[in-house]
Design a protein around this motif. Structure first.
Motif, short mmCIF file in Angstrom:
data_model
loop_
_atom_site.label_atom_id
_atom_site.label_comp_id
_atom_site.label_asym_id
_atom_site.label_seq_id
_atom_site.Cartn_x
_atom_site.Cartn_y
_atom_site.Cartn_z
N TYR A 277 -1.78 -6.92 0.27
CA TYR A 277 -1.44 -8.26 0.99
C TYR A 277 -0.01 -8.07 0.86
N HIS A 278 0.65 -8.43 -0.22
CA HIS A 278 2.13 -8.72 -0.42
C HIS A 278 2.69 -7.05 -0.28
N GLY A 279 2.17 -6.26 -0.72
CA GLY A 279 2.75 -4.63 -0.55
C GLY A 279 2.84 -4.54 0.85
N GLY A 280 1.80 -4.80 1.64
CA GLY A 280 1.89 -4.60 3.27
C GLY A 280 3.13 -5.31 3.94
N VAL A 281 3.17 -6.58 3.45
CA VAL A 281 4.32 -7.34 4.08
C VAL A 281 5.76 -6.78 3.63
N LEU A 282 5.74 -6.19 2.28
CA LEU A 282 7.00 -5.51 2.05
C LEU A 282 7.57 -4.35 2.74
N VAL A 283 6.33 -3.46 2.98
CA VAL A 283 6.39 -2.36 3.77
C VAL A 283 6.96 -2.80 5.21
N ILE A 284 6.29 -3.77 5.76
CA ILE A 284 6.65 -4.24 7.20
C ILE A 284 8.06 -4.71 7.21
N GLU A 285 8.39 -5.28 6.15
CA GLU A 285 9.89 -5.86 6.18
C GLU A 285 10.89 -4.75 5.59
N GLN A 286 10.18 -3.74 5.60
CA GLN A 286 11.23 -2.31 5.13
C GLN A 286 12.02 -2.67 3.75
N GLN A 287 11.18 -3.45 2.85
CA GLN A 287 11.87 -3.59 1.64
C GLN A 287 11.50 -2.58 0.80
N PHE A 293 4.90 2.53 -1.25
CA PHE A 293 3.69 1.60 -1.46
C PHE A 293 2.47 2.66 -1.83
N VAL A 294 2.20 3.50 -1.26
CA VAL A 294 1.44 4.71 -1.77
C VAL A 294 1.30 4.87 -2.98
N ALA A 295 2.47 5.40 -3.63
CA ALA A 295 2.46 5.69 -5.10
C ALA A 295 2.44 4.42 -5.96
N PHE A 296 2.55 3.13 -5.45
CA PHE A 296 2.50 1.92 -6.16
C PHE A 296 0.98 1.59 -6.23
N VAL A 297 0.31 1.97 -5.22
CA VAL A 297 -1.14 1.80 -5.05
C VAL A 297 -1.78 2.72 -6.21
N SER A 298 -1.37 4.12 -6.29
CA SER A 298 -1.85 5.06 -7.29
C SER A 298 -1.62 4.46 -8.53
N TYR A 299 -0.40 4.11 -8.86
CA TYR A 299 -0.13 3.54 -10.24
C TYR A 299 -1.12 2.30 -10.65
N LEU A 300 -1.34 1.59 -9.71
CA LEU A 300 -2.27 0.46 -9.96
C LEU A 300 -3.64 0.73 -10.14
N TYR A 301 -4.13 1.95 -9.54
CA TYR A 301 -5.44 2.56 -9.86
C TYR A 301 -5.56 2.97 -11.30
N MET A 302 -4.13 3.69 -11.71
CA MET A 302 -4.19 4.24 -13.01
C MET A 302 -4.41 3.03 -14.05
N LEU A 303 -3.63 1.74 -13.48
CA LEU A 303 -3.72 0.69 -14.49
C LEU A 303 -5.07 0.09 -14.76
N ILE A 304 -5.93 0.42 -13.68
CA ILE A 304 -7.34 -0.28 -13.67
C ILE A 304 -7.81 0.20 -14.81
N TRP A 305 -7.84 1.65 -15.22
CA TRP A 305 -8.61 2.30 -16.17
C TRP A 305 -8.17 1.58 -17.45
#
Length: 591
Positions: A277-287, A293-305
């Protein structure tokens, strides 16, 4: 039926972590180079995995911005393939080095535990069941190996991966990182609560396994008796009850384990939901860019382990500590028979025992097993008899240094036994007990147990002296015939003579026979006695028996009653004693 002494169980909770780590610390120090290489490979794998999202970010941003080219995408693809190959090779290296180390640690601990158990004395084995010791050498060691292998790998991997992933995430967006980590305190609190309960429940599992192992061992050892009394269903029912208790204990552990993993996964997924949600908002706002965003999602998946690994590592560590505590309790036990400054026994001297007012009482016993024993056991044949429970076997155990005695009560070759090493005394004694021990080996291997390098000629000579040579040759393979477990293929008399042949083959200056001729017929008994006298000429033989035909050949006979010597002398002299005379008359009447 209790698997552990109460004192040991109560003390288990007070063992400091430092004392537990002291057991395995020397092994870690000895193999530090191997571990260092393994962890370098492990960390390299983690960082290589963290590079891949950077490649993905570059490709996505290029595609989104219209700057991507076919050649650039091919180069990125080849880079990802190269990283994957390096990860595979390095993963094999760290598995070989670190998991291999955990197996080395398991072997070293097993060797130390086995060596320690072999050095323990008789009182130790009266307090600890065989089933519990077997559980220590199997389940507990396996648990420690897992904790020091995959547990250590998961802990380091989770620490490195989470730290590096967080660094990359913060570099992309500190605000988004904080939002994604909001559910993390829930995981920390839940892990702390559940890990404390896991220790107690897993300790109960290991105790139940000890009981189950001991019951199975005792059942198999006494299988002929169980079948004779048709108790198969009864034993099956008891085994089923123990099995159900073991399963219930395991289910209680599984309940904790079943909560740790879902909680960790839930926390990770909640963080992912917040990120979307919040990452999508930042992409829409071009922050941030869509590639970031895709890399951040990948890193969060790595953090889930690492989040999930927290629960798994906590589980392995708690189980490992529990098992290490149980192993520590065994290693912390010390022999009761203590030895002071040792004196080397002189070679070629008269091997004789001297008892001076020797008294002994078993722990918890109401009366003394031996009291004021004044006795000299020197070269020649000394017979000993008396009522059941008069202290004959206890005296044998003291002569073998199985139990402690006070200073100035027992001497060997004129030296207080407390100033001599147990091995120094036992190396001069051959012992045949009331219950002969027979192994599931060949006849030759059984006889040569005390002298592994014995030749076949020496083995046959000892067998002839024990009057069992003809019986052995009647077996299909003779001395190569394999005896069943605990000698089930032999009669009671054959087992006794086999054990006697083993003792005679050792050719030691002292021979102690504790009522080990009771299952032999009268004719064979005389052959055995002649063989003993011929092989032990000029040496010391202590022969405990209730058979007058054996005792009458002794140079001197000692009569015990309620732990005291009530008379001693030749066969003719003891005929004046009522008990001995009644024993003689009864056996003559039976004959």
């Amino acid at each position: 039926m209790s698997a552990l002494p109460d004192s040991a169980e109560n003390g288990a909770q007070t063992i400091a972590i430092g004392s537990l780590l002291a057991i395995i610390r020397p092994i870690f120090r000895r193999h530090w180079l191997r571990l260092a290489g393994g962890f370098v490979a492990l960390v390299a794998v983690d960082f290589l995995q963290l590079i891949i999202p950077r490649f993905v970010k570059s490709a996505v941003d290029g595609l989104a911005g219209g700057t991507a080219t076919a050649e650039g995408l091919v180069r990125l693809s080849l880079a990802v393939c190269l990283v994957a190959v390096l990860v595979a090779g390095l993963r094999f290296i760290w598995r070989y080095l670190i998991i291999g180390f955990s197996r080395i640690l398991e072997r070293k601990l097993r060797e130390r535990l086995f060596d320690h158990i072999l050095r323990m004395d008789q009182p130790f084995f009266e307090r600890w069941t065989i089933g519990d010791l077997m559980a220590h050498a199997s389940n507990d060691l396996g648990t420690v190996q897992m904790a020091c292998g995959m547990g250590l790998v998961a802990a380091v991997d989770a620490l490195v991966m989470s730290t590096a992933a967080l660094g990359f995430m913060i570099a992309i967006s500190p605000k988004l990182t904080l939002i994604a980590l909001l559910p993390m305190p829930v995981l920390i609190v839940c892990t702390r609560i559940l890990s404390g309960r896991l220790h107690h429940r897993f300790n109960l599992v290991q105790e139940q396994f000890s009981l189950l192992t001991e019951f199975a061992r005792a059942t198999l050892v006494s299988i002929r008796l169980i079948k004779a009394y048709t108790l198969e269903r009864f034993q099956q029912g008891r085994f089923n009850d123990l099995g159900q208790a073991y399963v219930r204990s395991n289910l209680r552990v599984a309940t904790i384990q079943g909560l740790l993993f879902p909680i960790a996964t839930l926390v990770g997924n909640v963080g992912m939901l917040l990120l979307l949600y919040h990452g999508g908002v930042l992409v829409i706002e071009q922050q941030i860019t869509i590639g970031s965003f895709v890399a951040f999602v990948s890193y969060l998946y790595m953090l889930i382990w690492p989040m999930m690994a927290v629960g798994w590592v906590a589980n392995l560590v708690q189980r490992g500590i529990t098992s290490l505590r149980r192993i520590h309790r065994v290693l912390d036990q010390q022999p009761v028979v203590c030895v002071g400054p040792t004196i080397t026994l002189p070679v070629g001297t008269d091997h004789r025992y001297l008892c001076r007012r020797l008294s002994f009482r078993y722990d918890g016993a109401g009366r003394a097993a031996l009291e004021d024993i004044d006795l000299e056991i020197g070269p020649g044949l000394l017979g000993m008899t008396g009522r059941t429970g008069s202290g004959k076997s206890t005296l044998c155990k003291l002569l073998l240094r199985m139990y402690p005695v006070a200073d100035g009560l027992l001497f060997f070759q004129g030296i207080d036994v407390n100033r001599l090493s147990q091995a120094d005394i036992r190396e001069r004694i051959a012992y045949v007990g009331q219950e002969p021990v027979v192994f599931a080996e060949t006849v030759a291997a059984n006889i040569a147990f005390g002298k592994p390098g014995a030749t076949l000629a020496e083995i046959e000579a000892a067998a002839r002296a024990a009057a069992i040579d003809e019986d052995i040759r009647s077996f299909g393979l003779g001395y190569d015939a394999v005896i069943g477990e605990r000698g089930v293929k032999l009669s009671g008399g054959q087992r006794q003579r086999l054990a006697l042949a083993r003792a005679l083959l050792c050719d030691r200056p002292v021979l102690i026979i504790d009522d080990a001729l009771s299952a032999i017929d009268v004719e064979t008994e005389q052959q055995v006695l002649r063989g003993i006298l011929s092989r032990m000429e000029g040496k010391t033989v202590l022969l405990i028996s209730h058979r007058v035909n054996v005792l009458r050949h002794a140079d001197r006979i000692v009569l015990l009653d309620q732990g005291r010597i009530v008379d001693q002398g030749t066969h003719e002299h003891l005929l004046n004693h009522p008990f001995y005379r009644i024993m003689v008359e009864k056996q003559q009447g039976d004959a």
